[in-house]
Design an enzyme around this catalytic site. Structure first.
Site, mmCIF file in Angstrom:
data_model
loop_
_atom_site.group_PDB
_atom_site.id
_atom_site.type_symbol
_atom_site.label_atom_id
_atom_site.label_comp_id
_atom_site.label_asym_id
_atom_site.label_seq_id
_atom_site.Cartn_x
_atom_site.Cartn_y
_atom_site.Cartn_z
ATOM 1 N N TYR A 160 54.997 26.397 38.479
ATOM 2 C CA TYR A 160 53.316 25.629 38.861
ATOM 3 C C TYR A 160 53.647 24.045 39.726
ATOM 4 C CZ TYR A 160 52.140 30.724 37.852
ATOM 5 O OH TYR A 160 51.861 31.180 37.349
ATOM 6 N N SER A 169 45.013 36.504 38.627
ATOM 7 C CA SER A 169 44.203 36.919 39.226
ATOM 8 C C SER A 169 42.945 37.795 38.852
ATOM 9 C CB SER A 169 44.998 37.161 40.521
ATOM 10 O OG SER A 169 43.545 36.534 40.934
ATOM 11 N N PRO A 170 42.871 37.152 37.049
ATOM 12 C CA PRO A 170 41.552 38.633 37.457
ATOM 13 C C PRO A 170 39.955 38.560 37.717
ATOM 14 C CG PRO A 170 41.999 36.571 35.374
ATOM 15 C CD PRO A 170 42.372 36.348 36.725
ATOM 16 N N LEU A 171 39.886 37.601 38.322
ATOM 17 C CA LEU A 171 38.580 37.520 38.929
ATOM 18 C C LEU A 171 38.913 37.219 40.745
ATOM 19 C CD1 LEU A 171 37.004 34.506 37.327
ATOM 20 C CD2 LEU A 171 36.714 37.069 37.318
ATOM 21 N N LYS A 203 30.070 33.923 43.700
ATOM 22 C CA LYS A 203 28.574 32.764 44.578
ATOM 23 C C LYS A 203 29.988 33.061 45.688
ATOM 24 C CE LYS A 203 34.130 30.598 43.566
ATOM 25 N NZ LYS A 203 34.433 29.974 42.689
#
Length: 340
Positions: free
Chosen positions: A53, A207-209, A217
């Protein structure tokens, strides 16, 4: 915040974890430290990072925060990952004993700690013998360098093979699996989730969303632009506009999210997170945020209580498409007639 056991271990972790992939890239050090403070204050206690990261900057930022906040080190469960390339040499990648030893040493240095609570293989390595990889992890546990280990991005057969190889050698067993999992990505429920449940592994979904799709959005009428992940890169892997926007299932899920969110008077993201946190086998959902405001909003999902009818509706509209064989109604896993 609700606490849960970390897979089959005795360690206790919060229902929501803090992911730090944005640290050092999209989020500067000062803002990252503020987010860490806010997460801890909200009752969270599991931090997830990785050696790749921001080319190690994420671990360094977390490490500086731990040094400046010694009490936090005693209260948080610290997780990181190794596997991917960290240099130009052919041996600077993979799950070999050589690479993982150096990767672990470097992570310990960047984080400023003498041991890591949860060390995870970032993905499967088809070139390295599994016994070599698991032997190293077992030795690392015995040496006190890590407390537990887990996997990320493994398939069902890879996970099961690793678990039973460890059992065969009477080695330390893994405790977690970190997969991509959300209302738009449920394919892991066919093989991977059952394999994890069978092995007693706790799921740590990333990546839960769905890269921002489940925040509500994005809209049918307009291609996103500006300061959104898909707007910045419409072809973004896993969450690109072309990949998602053409599927009626995507908009059915978003419609349901908006309606349920309106009933609860919360943003759609909180509904998506609450649904995921309630899925079988899920130990802690990894929240990835770029700003303190995003993190604060996502943490409010801990207060959302979905009704059985709402969960059922979300399950129905997001049901993944799988072939009949061997999973569908005509598959061998289904009884063709009632018995008894």
């Amino acid at each position: 915040m609700e606490m849960r056991l970390l897979g089959s271990s005795g360690a206790v972790v919060s229902k929501y974890a803090l992911g730090t992939m944005t640290f050092g890239n999209e989020t500067d050090e000062r803002t990252s430290h503020r987010m860490l403070d806010e997460y801890l204050a909200a009752g969270g206690n599991i931090i997830d990072t990785a050696d790749i990261y921001s080319a190690g900057a994420s671990e360094e930022i977390v490490g500086k925060w731990l040094i400046s906040n010694q009490s936090a080190r005693d209260s948080v469960l610290l997780g990181t990952k190794g596997r991917f390339s960290t240099g130009d040499s052919p041996n600077d990648a993979g799950n070999s004993r050589r690479h993982l030893r150096r990767a672990l040493e470097d992570s310990l240095r960047r984080l400023g700690v003498d041991h890591i609570d949860l060390y995870q293989l970032h993905s499967w390595d088809p070139l390295t013998p599994l016994e070599e990889t698991l032997g190293f992890l077992n030795d690392a546990v015995s040496a006190g360098l890590i407390s537990y280990y887990g996997f990320s991005n493994f398939t069902g057969w890879q996970l099961t093979k690793a678990v039973w190889t460890a059992k065969l050698h009477n080695w330390q067993l893994p405790v977690t699996l970190q997969p991509q999992y959300n209302l738009l990505e449920r394919e892991i429920e066919s093989e991977i989730v059952p394999a994890a449940l069978d092995a007693g592994l706790g799921l740590l979904p990333w990546s839960p969303l769905a890269g921002g799709w489940l925040t509500g959005k994005y809209h049918r009428e307009s291609v996103p632009a500006g300061n959104t992940r898909v707007g910045e890169n419409p072809t973004r892997q896993f969450q690109g506009w072309d990949l998602r926007s053409g599927s009626p299932r995507t908009w059915a899920v978003l419609d349901a999210l908006h309606e349920i969110a309106s009933a609860h008077e919360v943003p759609p993201a909180q509904i998506a997170l609450a649904w995921l946190a309630g899925r079988p086998g899920v130990t802690s959902v990894i929240l990835g945020a770029r700003t303190p405001d995003q993190l604060e909003g996502n943490l409010q999902a801990a207060n959302v209580k979905l009704t059985a009818a709402e969960v059922h509706r979300l399950n129905e509209v997001s049901a993944p498409t799988v072939g009949n064989y061997p999973y569908g109604r005509d598959g061998l896993t289904q009884r063709s007639r009632p018995l008894g």
